[in-house]
Design a protein around this motif. Sequence first.
Motif, mmCIF file in Angstrom:
data_model
loop_
_atom_site.group_PDB
_atom_site.id
_atom_site.type_symbol
_atom_site.label_atom_id
_atom_site.label_comp_id
_atom_site.label_asym_id
_atom_site.label_seq_id
_atom_site.Cartn_x
_atom_site.Cartn_y
_atom_site.Cartn_z
ATOM 1 N N PHE A 93 35.364 48.215 46.099
ATOM 2 C CA PHE A 93 36.639 47.987 45.407
ATOM 3 C C PHE A 93 37.756 47.724 46.420
ATOM 4 O O PHE A 93 38.619 46.872 46.187
ATOM 5 N N GLY A 94 37.740 48.453 47.538
ATOM 6 C CA GLY A 94 38.746 48.233 48.583
ATOM 7 C C GLY A 94 38.662 46.826 49.142
ATOM 8 O O GLY A 94 39.683 46.143 49.311
ATOM 9 N N SER A 95 37.444 46.363 49.410
ATOM 10 C CA SER A 95 37.252 45.004 49.925
ATOM 11 C C SER A 95 37.646 43.957 48.883
ATOM 12 O O SER A 95 38.264 42.939 49.213
ATOM 13 N N LEU A 96 37.303 44.201 47.627
ATOM 14 C CA LEU A 96 37.626 43.242 46.561
ATOM 15 C C LEU A 96 39.144 43.109 46.373
ATOM 16 O O LEU A 96 39.656 41.999 46.188
ATOM 17 N N LEU A 97 39.865 44.244 46.424
ATOM 18 C CA LEU A 97 41.314 44.161 46.258
ATOM 19 C C LEU A 97 41.959 43.457 47.455
ATOM 20 O O LEU A 97 42.896 42.661 47.287
ATOM 21 N N SER A 98 41.434 43.714 48.661
ATOM 22 C CA SER A 98 41.925 42.997 49.844
ATOM 23 C C SER A 98 41.705 41.497 49.689
ATOM 24 O O SER A 98 42.581 40.692 50.011
ATOM 25 N N LEU A 99 40.527 41.135 49.206
ATOM 26 C CA LEU A 99 40.197 39.723 49.011
ATOM 27 C C LEU A 99 41.128 39.099 47.967
ATOM 28 O O LEU A 99 41.599 37.963 48.129
ATOM 29 N N TYR A 100 41.418 39.848 46.918
ATOM 30 C CA TYR A 100 42.293 39.375 45.840
ATOM 31 C C TYR A 100 43.711 39.108 46.361
ATOM 32 O O TYR A 100 44.321 38.080 46.064
ATOM 33 N N PHE A 101 44.224 40.039 47.174
ATOM 34 C CA PHE A 101 45.599 39.894 47.660
ATOM 35 C C PHE A 101 45.730 38.916 48.826
ATOM 36 O O PHE A 101 46.826 38.410 49.085
ATOM 37 N N HIS A 102 44.630 38.666 49.536
ATOM 38 C CA HIS A 102 44.705 37.821 50.745
ATOM 39 C C HIS A 102 43.828 36.577 50.640
ATOM 40 O O HIS A 102 43.471 35.993 51.660
ATOM 41 N N LYS A 103 43.490 36.174 49.424
ATOM 42 C CA LYS A 103 42.509 35.086 49.249
ATOM 43 C C LYS A 103 42.943 33.768 49.891
ATOM 44 O O LYS A 103 42.103 32.949 50.232
ATOM 45 N N ASN A 104 44.235 33.576 50.079
ATOM 46 C CA ASN A 104 44.721 32.343 50.701
ATOM 47 C C ASN A 104 44.992 32.485 52.196
ATOM 48 O O ASN A 104 45.500 31.558 52.824
ATOM 49 N N GLU A 105 44.661 33.660 52.749
ATOM 50 C CA GLU A 105 44.877 33.900 54.190
ATOM 51 C C GLU A 105 43.519 33.891 54.894
ATOM 52 O O GLU A 105 42.879 34.917 55.065
ATOM 53 N N TYR A 106 43.120 32.721 55.334
ATOM 54 C CA TYR A 106 41.773 32.504 55.885
ATOM 55 C C TYR A 106 41.447 33.473 57.025
ATOM 56 O O TYR A 106 40.323 33.953 57.153
ATOM 57 N N TYR A 107 42.440 33.776 57.856
ATOM 58 C CA TYR A 107 42.174 34.581 59.059
ATOM 59 C C TYR A 107 42.477 36.064 58.862
ATOM 60 O O TYR A 107 42.378 36.841 59.803
ATOM 61 N N TYR A 108 42.875 36.472 57.645
ATOM 62 C CA TYR A 108 43.156 37.895 57.418
ATOM 63 C C TYR A 108 41.891 38.711 57.660
ATOM 64 O O TYR A 108 40.816 38.397 57.144
#
Length: 216
Positions: A93-108
Amino acid sequence: MGDLDIITIVIIAANVIISYKGYGDFSFFEKYKFQVGPIQRGEKIRMFSSGFLHVDTQHLLFNMLTLYFFSSVIINYLGQFNFIIIYFASLLFGSLLSLYFHKNEYYYSAVGASGAVTGILYSAILLQPDMSLMLFFIPIPIPAYIFGIGYLLYSIYGMKNKVGNIGHDAHFGGAIGGYAITLILSPWLFQTNLLMIGLLAIPIVLLFVLKKAGKM
């Protein structure tokens, strides 16, 4: 709190071994850290492997101490198997929420067990809401639910203002995972701890209201 169960020992050992491997092996660290671009290209293993890497020993120690203090609460109430489910679901869930909030930041990118550990913390608070916590910098006991709600409100602030080099969204996603899975595994909590369920939901609802309103 703090009785060391075999499954807790295994998870702590895995974190220590993999983190120390990452300290000394840059290519290993780069291959298994959370990074948006490679995950979107199909390297889904990073969503789990990143939870066993840490940036330094202080980061690792803080997460493992938190895990040590709260894992026994969940194991005592729900057993080892359900503890493992909550740990890895919170990590995901932590990884999924990070992906959701940073989906447009390729290098995040991000690393750390914080998402999983925050899920364990939130789960333990749900199961034993009368717990008190002693924090290093506050010499008086704090009710666990006050700490949990405050921690998530701070995480919202950290996400909104990009405070520090910290994956606040992974913490928050982990808490959502720990909260949701614990309620699925322990429906009796709706009879015994309904007020606590409502209180702990406040920061979770607030996050998604702010996101929907375009404030995050």
